[in-house]
Motif scaffolding. Structure first.
Motif, PDB file in Angstrom:
ATOM      1  N   TYR A 113      36.838  46.627  34.661  1.00 58.62           N
ATOM      2  CA  TYR A 113      35.931  45.585  35.158  1.00 58.62           C
ATOM      3  C   TYR A 113      35.054  45.039  34.032  1.00 58.62           C
ATOM      4  N   GLU A 150      37.075  42.588  32.275  1.00 55.05           N
ATOM      5  CA  GLU A 150      37.261  41.399  33.111  1.00 55.05           C
ATOM      6  C   GLU A 150      36.071  40.447  33.027  1.00 55.05           C
ATOM      7  N   THR A 191      36.356  49.621  48.621  1.00 54.18           N
ATOM      8  CA  THR A 191      37.422  48.872  47.956  1.00 54.18           C
ATOM      9  C   THR A 191      36.955  48.467  46.558  1.00 54.18           C
ATOM     10  N   GLU A 192      37.896  48.092  45.720  1.00 47.36           N
ATOM     11  CA  GLU A 192      37.546  47.627  44.387  1.00 47.36           C
ATOM     12  C   GLU A 192      36.688  46.367  44.465  1.00 47.36           C
ATOM     13  N   GLU A 193      36.984  45.488  45.416  1.00 46.14           N
ATOM     14  CA  GLU A 193      36.201  44.258  45.573  1.00 46.14           C
ATOM     15  C   GLU A 193      34.760  44.580  45.954  1.00 46.14           C
ATOM     16  N   GLN A 194      34.564  45.532  46.857  1.00 47.95           N
ATOM     17  CA  GLN A 194      33.211  45.940  47.225  1.00 47.95           C
ATOM     18  C   GLN A 194      32.469  46.514  46.024  1.00 47.95           C
ATOM     19  N   LYS A 241      32.944  45.836  42.863  1.00 48.61           N
ATOM     20  CA  LYS A 241      32.588  44.708  41.986  1.00 48.61           C
ATOM     21  C   LYS A 241      31.342  43.995  42.516  1.00 48.61           C
ATOM     22  N   GLU A 242      31.311  43.749  43.814  1.00 51.11           N
ATOM     23  CA  GLU A 242      30.155  43.085  44.431  1.00 51.11           C
ATOM     24  C   GLU A 242      28.899  43.927  44.277  1.00 51.11           C
ATOM     25  N   GLN A 283      27.663  43.705  40.625  1.00 48.88           N
ATOM     26  CA  GLN A 283      27.045  42.405  40.372  1.00 48.88           C
ATOM     27  C   GLN A 283      25.690  42.285  41.061  1.00 48.88           C
TER      28      GLN A 283
END
Length: 132
Positions: free
Chosen positions: A10, A13, A104-107, A109-110, A113
């Motif tokens: 990440y 990324e 999840t990976e998306e969570q 990341k959120e 951030q």
């Protein structure tokens, strides 16, 4: 989810910087708008409540002092998606956590951030500087 591998990927990324401390801790320096940066600590640990694997994301805001309006900060906690203010080791911090098995990976990341952005916002508000 392997937290160290995830945070390393990440960081790449988002063009951030990654540092690993051990098998359970890593740091991402998160680039933000306005050429600002915020250091975020990512920790994998056992929950003291359930004993399950937990992921904690935290970032320093500023040293705690008696001039901070704690009631206002507690009221702000209710407006955040994942985060909350905490006092730890003499610092006001922004912290978010969840159980690793259901995250999840998306969570994640959120969460990273949100912690970075909120900590940076309140750091600037309280200190006028980009310290952490």
């Amino acid at each position: 989810m392997n937290l160290l591998e995830f945070t390393k990927n990440y960081a790449e990324e988002i063009d951030g910087q990654f540092t690993d401390y051990d098998h359970s801790k890593s740091v991402i320096v998160v680039p933000l708008a306005g050429d600002r940066f915020q250091t975020v600590l990512c920790i994998s640990q056992k929950s003291q409540v359930s004993g399950k694997e937990q992921i904690c994301i935290t970032s320093k805001v500023c040293q705690f002092n008696g001039h901070l309006d704690l009631q206002s900060l507690l009221e702000q906690n209710g407006h955040f998606d994942f985060s909350k203010f905490i006092l730890e080791d003499g610092y006001l911090k922004v912290d978010a956590s969840g159980l690793a098995a259901s995250m999840t990976e998306e969570q994640l990341k959120e969460m990273i951030q949100e912690v970075a952005q909120l900590a940076d916002h309140y750091e600037l508000k309280f200190t006028g500087k980009d310290i952490h």
